[in-house]
Design a protein around this motif. Structure first.
Motif, mmCIF file in Angstrom:
data_model
loop_
_atom_site.group_PDB
_atom_site.id
_atom_site.type_symbol
_atom_site.label_atom_id
_atom_site.label_comp_id
_atom_site.label_asym_id
_atom_site.label_seq_id
_atom_site.Cartn_x
_atom_site.Cartn_y
_atom_site.Cartn_z
ATOM 1 N N GLN A 17 -8.719 12.063 -10.839
ATOM 2 C CA GLN A 17 -8.090 11.258 -11.510
ATOM 3 C C GLN A 17 -8.441 10.202 -9.852
ATOM 4 O O GLN A 17 -8.649 8.730 -11.292
ATOM 5 N N VAL A 18 -8.733 9.983 -9.010
ATOM 6 C CA VAL A 18 -8.846 8.837 -8.647
ATOM 7 C C VAL A 18 -10.759 8.497 -8.748
ATOM 8 O O VAL A 18 -11.086 6.610 -9.886
ATOM 9 N N LEU A 19 -11.531 9.276 -9.238
ATOM 10 C CA LEU A 19 -13.085 9.150 -9.480
ATOM 11 C C LEU A 19 -12.434 8.311 -11.321
ATOM 12 O O LEU A 19 -13.704 7.747 -11.083
ATOM 13 N N GLU A 20 -12.237 8.878 -11.621
ATOM 14 C CA GLU A 20 -11.975 8.763 -13.407
ATOM 15 C C GLU A 20 -11.533 7.516 -13.052
ATOM 16 O O GLU A 20 -11.952 6.151 -14.163
ATOM 17 N N ALA A 21 -10.751 7.268 -12.068
ATOM 18 C CA ALA A 21 -9.522 5.313 -12.268
ATOM 19 C C ALA A 21 -11.177 4.529 -11.943
ATOM 20 O O ALA A 21 -11.360 3.424 -12.403
ATOM 21 N N TYR A 22 -11.965 4.517 -11.479
ATOM 22 C CA TYR A 22 -12.800 4.347 -10.935
ATOM 23 C C TYR A 22 -14.241 3.888 -11.765
ATOM 24 O O TYR A 22 -15.050 2.954 -11.758
ATOM 25 N N ARG A 23 -14.191 4.237 -12.990
ATOM 26 C CA ARG A 23 -14.982 4.622 -13.766
ATOM 27 C C ARG A 23 -14.644 3.591 -14.796
ATOM 28 O O ARG A 23 -15.934 3.291 -15.903
ATOM 29 N N ARG A 24 -13.651 3.280 -15.121
ATOM 30 C CA ARG A 24 -12.726 2.180 -15.679
ATOM 31 C C ARG A 24 -13.649 0.738 -15.743
ATOM 32 O O ARG A 24 -13.767 0.777 -14.874
ATOM 33 N N PRO A 25 -14.369 0.657 -17.198
ATOM 34 C CA PRO A 25 -14.666 -0.792 -17.108
ATOM 35 C C PRO A 25 -13.785 -2.045 -16.625
ATOM 36 O O PRO A 25 -12.648 -1.434 -16.714
ATOM 37 N N TYR A 26 -14.013 -3.572 -15.867
ATOM 38 C CA TYR A 26 -13.515 -4.761 -15.231
ATOM 39 C C TYR A 26 -12.311 -4.464 -17.100
ATOM 40 O O TYR A 26 -13.092 -4.889 -18.133
ATOM 41 N N ASP A 27 -11.402 -4.838 -17.037
ATOM 42 C CA ASP A 27 -9.883 -4.861 -17.751
ATOM 43 C C ASP A 27 -8.504 -5.747 -17.677
ATOM 44 O O ASP A 27 -8.156 -5.234 -16.825
ATOM 45 N N PRO A 28 -8.417 -6.878 -17.285
ATOM 46 C CA PRO A 28 -7.831 -7.972 -16.909
ATOM 47 C C PRO A 28 -6.308 -7.033 -17.273
ATOM 48 O O PRO A 28 -5.609 -6.944 -16.405
ATOM 49 N N ARG A 29 -6.127 -6.525 -18.634
ATOM 50 C CA ARG A 29 -5.189 -6.037 -18.996
ATOM 51 C C ARG A 29 -4.737 -5.159 -18.322
ATOM 52 O O ARG A 29 -3.472 -4.592 -18.474
ATOM 53 N N ARG A 30 -5.336 -3.947 -17.902
ATOM 54 C CA ARG A 30 -5.598 -2.121 -17.092
ATOM 55 C C ARG A 30 -5.979 -2.680 -15.790
ATOM 56 O O ARG A 30 -6.841 -1.610 -15.605
ATOM 57 N N PRO A 31 -5.667 -3.560 -14.793
ATOM 58 C CA PRO A 31 -7.254 -3.809 -13.483
ATOM 59 C C PRO A 31 -6.943 -2.407 -12.684
ATOM 60 O O PRO A 31 -5.418 -1.815 -12.626
ATOM 61 N N VAL A 32 -7.491 -2.356 -11.824
ATOM 62 C CA VAL A 32 -7.267 -1.429 -10.994
ATOM 63 C C VAL A 32 -7.654 -1.832 -9.452
ATOM 64 O O VAL A 32 -8.329 -2.070 -9.950
ATOM 65 N N VAL A 33 -5.949 -1.354 -9.090
ATOM 66 C CA VAL A 33 -6.194 -2.049 -7.149
ATOM 67 C C VAL A 33 -5.840 -0.733 -6.682
ATOM 68 O O VAL A 33 -5.311 0.023 -7.155
ATOM 69 N N CYS A 34 -6.610 -0.948 -5.343
ATOM 70 C CA CYS A 34 -6.755 0.140 -4.639
ATOM 71 C C CYS A 34 -5.906 -0.294 -2.966
ATOM 72 O O CYS A 34 -5.507 -1.571 -3.130
ATOM 73 N N MET A 35 -4.865 0.268 -2.585
ATOM 74 C CA MET A 35 -3.544 0.248 -1.427
ATOM 75 C C MET A 35 -3.982 0.493 -0.270
ATOM 76 O O MET A 35 -4.440 2.439 -0.395
ATOM 77 N N ASP A 36 -3.929 0.421 1.027
ATOM 78 C CA ASP A 36 -3.444 1.331 1.916
ATOM 79 C C ASP A 36 -3.041 0.080 3.462
ATOM 80 O O ASP A 36 -3.054 -0.903 3.036
ATOM 81 N N GLU A 37 -2.654 1.302 4.243
ATOM 82 C CA GLU A 37 -1.803 -0.034 5.432
ATOM 83 C C GLU A 37 -2.527 1.130 6.976
ATOM 84 O O GLU A 37 -2.992 2.271 6.515
ATOM 85 N N GLN A 38 -2.597 0.212 7.595
ATOM 86 C CA GLN A 38 -2.718 0.566 8.712
ATOM 87 C C GLN A 38 -2.270 -0.106 10.266
ATOM 88 O O GLN A 38 -1.874 -1.175 10.122
ATOM 89 N N PRO A 39 -1.791 0.630 11.000
ATOM 90 C CA PRO A 39 -0.922 0.063 12.315
ATOM 91 C C PRO A 39 -1.881 -1.350 13.367
ATOM 92 O O PRO A 39 -3.236 -0.716 13.208
ATOM 93 N N LYS A 40 -1.627 -1.999 13.803
ATOM 94 C CA LYS A 40 -2.342 -2.690 14.631
ATOM 95 C C LYS A 40 -1.113 -2.881 16.078
ATOM 96 O O LYS A 40 -0.244 -3.680 15.878
ATOM 97 N N GLN A 41 -1.607 -2.506 17.213
ATOM 98 C CA GLN A 41 -1.485 -2.320 18.438
ATOM 99 C C GLN A 41 -1.362 -4.326 18.923
ATOM 100 O O GLN A 41 -2.480 -4.465 18.674
ATOM 101 N N LEU A 42 -0.195 -4.567 19.713
ATOM 102 C CA LEU A 42 -0.356 -6.217 20.036
ATOM 103 C C LEU A 42 -0.693 -5.688 21.416
ATOM 104 O O LEU A 42 0.767 -5.228 22.125
#
Length: 224
Positions: free
Chosen positions: A18-43
């Motif tokens: 499912q992820v790899l097929e999403a990455y195959r889609r051509p660029y389309d501003p009406r249906r953009p593919v966006v990836c998100m992630d988060e990580q901790p940062k120690q102060l």
């Protein structure tokens, strides 16, 4: 080295494709593919002020340090558009995720988007249910209608392009002692603005066909 329990092979393969097929889609501003992630940062603060370098003497930094807590760095990246949004919060609860997603949906660049495909890790907080924990039902439904969630499989977070961008951010900007959350936010924000100005994109080469060859041991065997 990661290991997939045999009973999870089919689920892993399904979500990976499912992820790899999403990455195959051509660029389309009406249906953009966006990836998100988060990580901790120690102060971390310096216990003693470092001594700068001088002629004939290298810089000196005391190994002792002071822990000042942690913060969370959020990364949203649209690989084909060369765009990313980096934000820093104190925590990474379901409500925090929901507010970051609201910001994504309401960003002016996505005003004409019919639906945003959001690729994210398989965490319990990364779900449409989190929207209802943060907002009134009408607002939660408005956001949910604009989203298509695609989760990377367990043990497969390496499939998330946002994880790659976080790694670059850490190496280029945050891999040092920083004591204050606002400073982390300032450094990360400036880094994101520079990369956006250059429209640094991400070229993803690993395809479904590659997976069926290199990871064929994960695909269930069909007995006729």
């Amino acid at each position: 080295m990661w290991c997939i329990p045999p009973e999870q092979d089919a689920a892993f393969v399904c979500q990976m494709e499912q992820v790899l097929e999403a990455y195959r889609r051509p660029y389309d501003p009406r249906r953009p593919v966006v990836c998100m992630d988060e990580q901790p940062k120690q102060l971390i603060a310096e216990a003693r002020r470092p001594s700068p370098a001088a002629p004939g003497r290298p810089a000196r930094v005391d190994y002792e340090y002071v822990r000042e807590g942690t913060c969370t760095v959020w990364m949203f990246v649209e690989p084909l558009a060369g765009w990313r949004d980096v934000r820093v919060t104190e925590a990474k609860t379901a409500v925090d995720w929901a507010h970051r997603v609201q910001r994504l949906v309401d960003d002016p660049r996505h005003a004409e988007a019919e639906r945003i495909t959001l690729v994210c890790d398989n965490l319990v907080t990364h779900s449409l249910a989190s929207l209802y924990k943060a907002f009134e039902p009408a607002e939660a439904l408005r956001l949910a209608r604009r989203l298509e969630l695609v989760h990377t499989p367990k043990h497969g977070s390496w499939l998330n392009v946002a994880e790659i961008e976080l790694s670059v951010l850490t190496r280029q900007c945050l891999d040092r002692r920083i004591a204050v959350q606002d400073e982390v936010a300032g450094e990360a924000g400036a880094w994101g603005e520079r990369r956006n100005a250059k429209q640094v994109g991400v070229e993803w080469h690993f395809t479904t066909e590659d997976a069926r060859i290199k990871l064929r041991h994960l695909y269930p065997k069909i007995n006729e």
